[in-house]
Design an enzyme around this catalytic site. Structure first.
Site, PDB file in Angstrom:
ATOM      1  N   ARG A 179       0.892  -1.176   0.000  1.00 49.17           N
ATOM      2  CA  ARG A 179       0.000   0.000   0.000  1.00 49.17           C
ATOM      3  C   ARG A 179       0.922   1.216   0.000  1.00 49.17           C
ATOM      4  NH1 ARG A 179      -5.285   1.689   1.923  1.00 49.17           N
ATOM      5  NH2 ARG A 179      -5.146   3.736   2.927  1.00 49.17           N
ATOM      6  N   HIS A 206      -7.074   1.492  -6.774  1.00 47.78           N
ATOM      7  CA  HIS A 206      -7.363   0.729  -5.551  1.00 47.78           C
ATOM      8  C   HIS A 206      -8.152  -0.527  -5.943  1.00 47.78           C
ATOM      9  CE1 HIS A 206      -7.821  -0.168  -1.462  1.00 47.78           C
ATOM     10  NE2 HIS A 206      -8.527   0.851  -1.027  1.00 47.78           N
ATOM     11  N   GLN A 209     -10.270  -2.844  -3.408  1.00 48.88           N
ATOM     12  CA  GLN A 209     -11.495  -2.226  -2.916  1.00 48.88           C
ATOM     13  C   GLN A 209     -12.653  -2.477  -3.873  1.00 48.88           C
ATOM     14  OE1 GLN A 209     -12.207  -0.248   0.069  1.00 48.88           O
ATOM     15  NE2 GLN A 209     -14.195  -0.883  -0.752  1.00 48.88           N
ATOM     16  N   ASP A 298     -16.498   8.794  -1.242  1.00 45.35           N
ATOM     17  CA  ASP A 298     -15.193   8.684  -0.585  1.00 45.35           C
ATOM     18  C   ASP A 298     -14.888  10.057   0.007  1.00 45.35           C
ATOM     19  OD1 ASP A 298     -12.726   7.812   0.282  1.00 45.35           O
ATOM     20  OD2 ASP A 298     -11.839   7.613  -1.707  1.00 45.35           O
ATOM     21  N   CYS A 338     -16.000   3.551   0.738  1.00 38.98           N
ATOM     22  CA  CYS A 338     -14.825   2.697   0.952  1.00 38.98           C
ATOM     23  C   CYS A 338     -14.204   2.889   2.334  1.00 38.98           C
ATOM     24  CB  CYS A 338     -13.792   2.927  -0.142  1.00 38.98           C
ATOM     25  SG  CYS A 338     -13.329   4.642  -0.375  1.00 38.98           S
ATOM     26  N   ARG A 366     -13.694  -6.773   2.045  1.00 39.91           N
ATOM     27  CA  ARG A 366     -12.305  -6.585   1.659  1.00 39.91           C
ATOM     28  C   ARG A 366     -11.518  -7.864   1.938  1.00 39.91           C
ATOM     29  NH1 ARG A 366      -9.707  -1.615   1.700  1.00 39.91           N
ATOM     30  NH2 ARG A 366      -7.832  -2.872   1.347  1.00 39.91           N
TER      31      ARG A 366
END
Length: 380
Positions: A179, A206, A209, A298, A338, A366
């Protein structure tokens, strides 16, 4: 030398090329380092990655083509960097596997241990509760051991070059998750690692996700294909992954964002040229949400953009997802986020806590989506 893991014997080369053009000056702060706007997609069947031989003791990056056996191995152990690297059949196969393994874990069965004896290195240049806990817990529940490497543990690219980190971690581990900020970092890790690399997040995309989001939609709506997903907010890395998913799986994707905060133009064009999904980019959230199956949000200022938060709060007025906007979407619309969410900013508390909010099943998924991704990469 006989005791050294076979992961050290070869290094991936020319796995994936990515050419990113500059955006504009204001948006460049959103994507530190090299910003990538275009992705060259190679399928396992048509463009297997070249591999080269290298000893663990050498730092040379010189490569030579390897045997067809190694090519086949790398095809099977393809990295998970962008959703669009895979075809529709593979994406659906991974989602089906996620449903299957989730059901097994929910039943209380702990005998399925495909990761037994395997280790995963988790590189975190960006901290995250969900990414760490979902990967670490998921890998453990399936028999493996995960090692957390925080921002101060490696300082990848500063204390040690990314290509060296990739080679060393490949000697010790069966898989690497990272990440990071700059997208180039994940590309470099994948290029030099000899084990699968999973993109846990970059400033560009991402993918894990969106795989979890698709799984959540399948569970609650009953399907993913043919749905309408409306994202309201900043055209960020999450939007890019939605667009890349739309270039593989057919659905209607709309991004409603303020002017100047649209997603990367090349990624939008890539999704449109695929001819798979209907893609819309608009500045009108009220019109966008009508008939949506999912309304998605988001944070307006992501990690690394907090100095812009006050400015963004002004620009993004009218883009908050509140009860009135959800009414326009219709009674069948679900709300997704998310996380982490700034309640009262991009979404109201009432929307997050409403019965049609599925943000917490989404967060749980996830782990299940990522388990399925890793099972696929490891050929298990």
């Amino acid at each position: 030398m006989a005791a050294i893991s076979s992961h050290c014997s070869s290094i991936a080369s020319d796995k994936l090329s990515s050419s990113f053009s500059g955006h504009n000056l204001r948006r460049s702060a959103r994507f530190p380092g090299k910003f990538f706007s275009g992705i060259s997609v190679s399928s396992p069947a048509s463009a297997p990655a070249l591999r080269s031989r290298i000893s663990c003791q050498t730092s040379s990056a010189t490569s030579t083509p390897s045997s067809s056996v190694n090519v086949q191995e790398k095809t099977k152990l393809k990295d998970f960097l962008h959703i669009s690297d895979f075809d529709k059949a593979t994406i659906l196969k991974i989602l089906d596997r996620a449903v299957e393994v989730k059901a097994l874990l929910k039943s209380g069965d702990r005998t399925f241990l495909p990761f037994k004896g395997k280790t995963m290195a988790m590189i975190f240049a960006k901290p995250s509760m969900r990414t760490r806990v979902s990967f670490e817990t998921g890998f453990f529940l399936l028999g493996g051991h995960a090692i957390y490497l925080g921002p101060a543990d490696i300082q990848m690219g500063k204390r040690e070059e990314t290509r060296d980190v990739a080679r060393v971690l490949s000697c010790y581990n069966d898989i690497i998750m990272a990440r990071v900020f700059a997208h180039q970092d994940i590309l470099d890790l994948a290029k030099y690692a000899t084990v699968p690399v999973v993109n846990g997040l970059t400033d560009y995309n991402h993918p894990c996700q969106i795989m979890a989001d698709a799984l959540t939609m399948i569970e609650h709506i009953g399907r993913f294909e043919g749905t309408k997903v409306v994202y309201v907010g900043d055209g960020n890395n999450v939007v890019h992954s939605w667009l890349l998913m739309a270039s593989v799986i057919p659905f209607h994707f709309v991004c409603a964002c303020p002017k100047g905060f649209e997603p990367d133009e090349t990624t939008v064009e890539k999704a449109r040229q695929a001819g798979i999904s209907k893609i819309e980019i608009t500045n009108d959230p009220k019109e966008a949400v009508r008939g949506a199956d999912v309304v998605y949000s988001d944070v307006w200022a992501s990690m690394g953009q907090k100095e812009e938060a006050a400015y963004r709060h002004q620009v993004f007025q009218g883009f908050q997802i509140d009860e009135n906007l959800m009414k326009l979407a219709g009674p069948k619309a679900y709300f997704m986020h998310c996380l982490p969410a700034e309640r009262g900013v991009e979404v109201t508390d009432g929307v997050i806590e409403a019965p049609n909010s599925i943000v917490f099943p989404q967060a749980e998924n996830r782990m299940h989506a990522q388990n399925a991704i890793m099972l696929h990469l490891l050929g298990l």
